[in-house]
Design a protein around this motif. Structure first.
Motif, PDB file in Angstrom:
ATOM      1  N   THR A  29     -11.399  16.852  -4.233  1.00 26.79           N
ATOM      2  CA  THR A  29     -10.499  15.735  -4.536  1.00 26.79           C
ATOM      3  C   THR A  29     -10.093  14.963  -3.287  1.00 26.79           C
ATOM      4  O   THR A  29      -9.110  14.212  -3.329  1.00 26.79           O
ATOM      5  N   GLY A  30     -10.824  15.162  -2.184  1.00 23.82           N
ATOM      6  CA  GLY A  30     -10.412  14.545  -0.923  1.00 23.82           C
ATOM      7  C   GLY A  30     -10.382  13.038  -0.979  1.00 23.82           C
ATOM      8  O   GLY A  30      -9.404  12.398  -0.542  1.00 23.82           O
ATOM      9  N   VAL A  31     -11.423  12.417  -1.524  1.00 18.89           N
ATOM     10  CA  VAL A  31     -11.477  10.956  -1.592  1.00 18.89           C
ATOM     11  C   VAL A  31     -10.384  10.429  -2.502  1.00 18.89           C
ATOM     12  O   VAL A  31      -9.690   9.452  -2.175  1.00 18.89           O
ATOM     13  N   GLN A  32     -10.191  11.093  -3.612  1.00 20.70           N
ATOM     14  CA  GLN A  32      -9.158  10.663  -4.549  1.00 20.70           C
ATOM     15  C   GLN A  32      -7.770  10.809  -3.929  1.00 20.70           C
ATOM     16  O   GLN A  32      -6.905   9.935  -4.083  1.00 20.70           O
ATOM     17  N   ILE A  33      -7.544  11.914  -3.202  1.00 22.19           N
ATOM     18  CA  ILE A  33      -6.247  12.119  -2.564  1.00 22.19           C
ATOM     19  C   ILE A  33      -5.992  11.067  -1.493  1.00 22.19           C
ATOM     20  O   ILE A  33      -4.880  10.539  -1.360  1.00 22.19           O
ATOM     21  N   ALA A  34      -7.012  10.745  -0.699  1.00 21.44           N
ATOM     22  CA  ALA A  34      -6.848   9.740   0.353  1.00 21.44           C
ATOM     23  C   ALA A  34      -6.515   8.375  -0.247  1.00 21.44           C
ATOM     24  O   ALA A  34      -5.628   7.655   0.256  1.00 21.44           O
ATOM     25  N   GLN A  35      -7.219   7.988  -1.309  1.00 20.00           N
ATOM     26  CA  GLN A  35      -6.933   6.713  -1.949  1.00 20.00           C
ATOM     27  C   GLN A  35      -5.526   6.692  -2.541  1.00 20.00           C
ATOM     28  O   GLN A  35      -4.793   5.707  -2.404  1.00 20.00           O
ATOM     29  N   GLN A  36      -5.145   7.781  -3.201  1.00 16.90           N
ATOM     30  CA  GLN A  36      -3.823   7.832  -3.806  1.00 16.90           C
ATOM     31  C   GLN A  36      -2.722   7.882  -2.753  1.00 16.90           C
ATOM     32  O   GLN A  36      -1.622   7.364  -2.980  1.00 16.90           O
ATOM     33  N   ALA A  37      -2.996   8.486  -1.590  1.00 16.01           N
ATOM     34  CA  ALA A  37      -1.998   8.525  -0.528  1.00 16.01           C
ATOM     35  C   ALA A  37      -1.693   7.126  -0.010  1.00 16.01           C
ATOM     36  O   ALA A  37      -0.534   6.757   0.207  1.00 16.01           O
ATOM     37  N   GLU A  38      -2.727   6.326   0.215  1.00 13.47           N
ATOM     38  CA  GLU A  38      -2.516   4.954   0.647  1.00 13.47           C
ATOM     39  C   GLU A  38      -1.814   4.140  -0.427  1.00 13.47           C
ATOM     40  O   GLU A  38      -0.912   3.342  -0.146  1.00 13.47           O
ATOM     41  N   GLN A  39      -2.204   4.358  -1.683  1.00 14.23           N
ATOM     42  CA  GLN A  39      -1.553   3.656  -2.785  1.00 14.23           C
ATOM     43  C   GLN A  39      -0.086   4.072  -2.912  1.00 14.23           C
ATOM     44  O   GLN A  39       0.786   3.243  -3.192  1.00 14.23           O
ATOM     45  N   LEU A  40       0.186   5.367  -2.674  1.00 10.02           N
ATOM     46  CA  LEU A  40       1.567   5.848  -2.751  1.00 10.02           C
ATOM     47  C   LEU A  40       2.433   5.218  -1.668  1.00 10.02           C
ATOM     48  O   LEU A  40       3.574   4.817  -1.926  1.00 10.02           O
ATOM     49  N   ARG A  41       1.903   5.091  -0.462  1.00 10.43           N
ATOM     50  CA  ARG A  41       2.673   4.476   0.616  1.00 10.43           C
ATOM     51  C   ARG A  41       3.026   3.032   0.282  1.00 10.43           C
ATOM     52  O   ARG A  41       4.176   2.598   0.449  1.00 10.43           O
ATOM     53  N   THR A  42       2.040   2.293  -0.216  1.00  6.42           N
ATOM     54  CA  THR A  42       2.293   0.893  -0.575  1.00  6.42           C
ATOM     55  C   THR A  42       3.297   0.781  -1.714  1.00  6.42           C
ATOM     56  O   THR A  42       4.211  -0.057  -1.693  1.00  6.42           O
ATOM     57  N   THR A  43       3.155   1.644  -2.703  1.00  6.88           N
ATOM     58  CA  THR A  43       4.064   1.616  -3.854  1.00  6.88           C
ATOM     59  C   THR A  43       5.491   1.928  -3.442  1.00  6.88           C
ATOM     60  O   THR A  43       6.445   1.269  -3.892  1.00  6.88           O
ATOM     61  N   LEU A  44       5.667   2.930  -2.586  1.00  5.23           N
ATOM     62  CA  LEU A  44       7.009   3.287  -2.146  1.00  5.23           C
ATOM     63  C   LEU A  44       7.646   2.173  -1.330  1.00  5.23           C
ATOM     64  O   LEU A  44       8.860   1.930  -1.432  1.00  5.23           O
ATOM     65  N   GLU A  45       6.858   1.484  -0.514  1.00  2.00           N
ATOM     66  CA  GLU A  45       7.402   0.362   0.256  1.00  2.00           C
ATOM     67  C   GLU A  45       7.874  -0.745  -0.675  1.00  2.00           C
ATOM     68  O   GLU A  45       8.968  -1.310  -0.490  1.00  2.00           O
ATOM     69  N   VAL A  46       7.059  -1.071  -1.681  1.00  2.00           N
ATOM     70  CA  VAL A  46       7.438  -2.129  -2.626  1.00  2.00           C
ATOM     71  C   VAL A  46       8.697  -1.735  -3.395  1.00  2.00           C
ATOM     72  O   VAL A  46       9.641  -2.542  -3.537  1.00  2.00           O
ATOM     73  N   GLN A  47       8.740  -0.501  -3.885  1.00  2.24           N
ATOM     74  CA  GLN A  47       9.898  -0.067  -4.659  1.00  2.24           C
ATOM     75  C   GLN A  47      11.153  -0.006  -3.790  1.00  2.24           C
ATOM     76  O   GLN A  47      12.255  -0.349  -4.245  1.00  2.24           O
ATOM     77  N   ALA A  48      11.015   0.432  -2.536  1.00  2.00           N
ATOM     78  CA  ALA A  48      12.175   0.489  -1.641  1.00  2.00           C
ATOM     79  C   ALA A  48      12.710  -0.913  -1.357  1.00  2.00           C
ATOM     80  O   ALA A  48      13.929  -1.131  -1.311  1.00  2.00           O
ATOM     81  N   ASN A  49      11.814  -1.881  -1.170  1.00  2.00           N
ATOM     82  CA  ASN A  49      12.248  -3.251  -0.942  1.00  2.00           C
ATOM     83  C   ASN A  49      12.961  -3.824  -2.159  1.00  2.00           C
ATOM     84  O   ASN A  49      13.953  -4.560  -2.034  1.00  2.00           O
ATOM     85  N   ARG A  50      12.464  -3.484  -3.334  1.00  2.00           N
ATOM     86  CA  ARG A  50      13.121  -3.962  -4.563  1.00  2.00           C
ATOM     87  C   ARG A  50      14.528  -3.383  -4.685  1.00  2.00           C
ATOM     88  O   ARG A  50      15.497  -4.100  -5.003  1.00  2.00           O
ATOM     89  N   VAL A  51      14.650  -2.086  -4.434  1.00  2.00           N
ATOM     90  CA  VAL A  51      15.976  -1.454  -4.539  1.00  2.00           C
ATOM     91  C   VAL A  51      16.924  -2.010  -3.481  1.00  2.00           C
ATOM     92  O   VAL A  51      18.103  -2.282  -3.755  1.00  2.00           O
ATOM     93  N   ALA A  52      16.422  -2.205  -2.254  1.00  2.00           N
ATOM     94  CA  ALA A  52      17.273  -2.744  -1.189  1.00  2.00           C
ATOM     95  C   ALA A  52      17.719  -4.165  -1.508  1.00  2.00           C
ATOM     96  O   ALA A  52      18.888  -4.539  -1.282  1.00  2.00           O
ATOM     97  N   ALA A  53      16.797  -4.988  -2.047  1.00  2.00           N
ATOM     98  CA  ALA A  53      17.157  -6.359  -2.405  1.00  2.00           C
ATOM     99  C   ALA A  53      18.189  -6.385  -3.524  1.00  2.00           C
ATOM    100  O   ALA A  53      19.164  -7.155  -3.484  1.00  2.00           O
ATOM    101  N   TRP A  54      17.998  -5.535  -4.533  1.00  2.00           N
ATOM    102  CA  TRP A  54      18.965  -5.486  -5.636  1.00  2.00           C
ATOM    103  C   TRP A  54      20.329  -5.028  -5.143  1.00  2.00           C
ATOM    104  O   TRP A  54      21.359  -5.582  -5.521  1.00  2.00           O
ATOM    105  N   ALA A  55      20.355  -4.004  -4.273  1.00  2.00           N
ATOM    106  CA  ALA A  55      21.623  -3.497  -3.768  1.00  2.00           C
ATOM    107  C   ALA A  55      22.317  -4.532  -2.883  1.00  2.00           C
ATOM    108  O   ALA A  55      23.547  -4.648  -2.886  1.00  2.00           O
ATOM    109  N   SER A  56      21.535  -5.310  -2.123  1.00  2.00           N
ATOM    110  CA  SER A  56      22.133  -6.357  -1.286  1.00  2.00           C
ATOM    111  C   SER A  56      22.734  -7.454  -2.144  1.00  2.00           C
ATOM    112  O   SER A  56      23.821  -7.979  -1.840  1.00  2.00           O
TER     113      SER A  56
END
Length: 374
Positions: free
Chosen positions: A103-130
């Motif tokens: 599952t190495g290739v799948q894990i690597a792809q999902q890891a990059e996708q997870l980082r991007t997703t968390l950044e987007v979600q964190a920005n949304r939460v920060a914008a809403w809280a601001s």
């Protein structure tokens, strides 16, 4: 004719002065002061040498894992202990390598996708809280984050870098391997440091600590495997993205109960809502279902055969250890508390026997408590 003054002679015995060592009161006070002075020195040494001590304790934890695997293999393979430890290490390496190979290739792809997703979600939460006035502006928030990262970096400087963490893990693995190969040698060395009249009770305490450590780690490993696999399958069935990676993260973080479950739940819900409200709701359902089943069914069954520690004590020890000792202290908080618990219970039993007037007697520890012969 006797001397008439001889009968009047009286021996005068001088009492010791308050500053003389032969005064019992002075000796007692010096002993008391030396105990407190030694305790202060011991505390200072622990504070100064906490990182090496944590590495040594981590080696003991790793040695307990190897010892547990060797004992399990010993029930089906009548071969020397050294070969069983080697087989245990090879099986662990093969398991990890097989998972990453399949599952190495799948894990690597999902890891990059997870980082991007968390950044987007964190920005949304920060914008809403601001917008709601619950958080400062983005510039102020950036400064606060930098200050927080700087303070955390000071606490975890010893293991904060990749090189430092890799070196620490390598030292833990090497130390644990040597301890697992010859446990009797190190057990005898510890017993020689104890007065001979207390060695029997000390041996019992060591045996209980070893058994408790193996059972605790066996329960942790079983919980990690269960939570990881069940979370992966449930998220995959619910259509949550990155189900495999989230399952692996959940399984790894299960080694740190309570806090690890909270972190994995935040990741799971953030990824779920990134795919839509319905998927986010399913992620919440999966998280609570897995945690409740694990907390009310799996953990009681495991605790019955391992170590049952109060949840409040576990959380408090993890918070304190992480604040004082960093990431490594957080990972080793539970084993440290379990060892302290065993030591206090043994001391309480010894004090109870002493107060009741019973003579200390050797009580055979559980069969799997004594170290195996090579």
């Amino acid at each position: 004719m006797s001397d008439p003054l001889a009968s009047d002679h009286v021996d005068i015995v001088q009492e010791p002065g308050p500053n003389e060592m032969r005064d019992p009161l002075v000796r007692a006070e010096l002993k008391r002061a030396s105990v407190w002075f030694g305790l202060a020195i011991a505390v200072a040494l622990v504070v100064l040498l906490i990182q090496p001590l944590l590495i040594i304790f981590g080696g003991l934890v790793f040695a307990s894992m190897l010892d547990g695997g060797a004992r399990l293999l010993g029930r089906i393979l009548p071969i020397p202990r050294t070969l069983r430890i080697v087989i245990t290490i090879l099986l662990a390496i093969a398991f990890v390598a097989g998972v990453f190979y399949l599952t190495g290739v799948q894990i690597a792809q999902q890891a990059e996708q997870l980082r991007t997703t968390l950044e987007v979600q964190a920005n949304r939460v920060a914008a809403w809280a601001s917008e709601m006035g619950l958080m400062p502006g983005r510039s102020d928030l950036t400064g606060l984050v930098q200050q927080a990262i700087g303070s955390v970096g000071r606490l975890t400087s010893a293991v904060g870098s990749v090189i430092g963490a890799a070196t620490s893990m390598l030292m833990i693995a090497i130390l644990g391997l040597f301890l697992a190969l010859e446990p009797r040698t190190y057990e005898r060395g510890l017993q020689w440091m104890v007065p001979i009249e207390h060695r029997d009770e000390f041996a019992i305490t060591l045996a209980r600590m070893a058994t408790t450590m193996r059972r605790l780690l066996a329960g942790r490993l079983f919980g990690m495997l269960f939570e990881g696999v069940i979370t992966w399958l449930a998220l995959w069935a619910a259509g949550v993205p990155m189900a495999l990676l989230l399952g692996i993260i959940t399984g790894v973080l299960a080694f740190i109960p309570n806090i690890g479950a909270f972190i994995s739940g935040v990741l799971m819900i953030a990824v779920g809502f990134s795919a839509g409200p319905e998927t986010g709701v399913w992620a919440i359902i999966v998280y609570f279902a897995v945690q409740n089943f694990d907390g009310y069914v799996v953990l009681p069954l495991v605790a019955r055969h391992t170590v049952d520690m109060p949840p409040a004590l576990t959380i408090a020890s993890q918070i304190l250890a992480s604040a004082l000792f960093g990431v490594l202290g957080l990972a080793l908080a539970d084993p440290m508390v379990a060892m302290i618990k065993v030591a206090l219970e043994s001391e309480a039993e010894r004090a109870e026997r002493a107060s009741s007037g019973k003579r200390p007697r050797w009580r055979r520890a559980p069969q799997d408590a004594a170290p195996e012969e090579p």
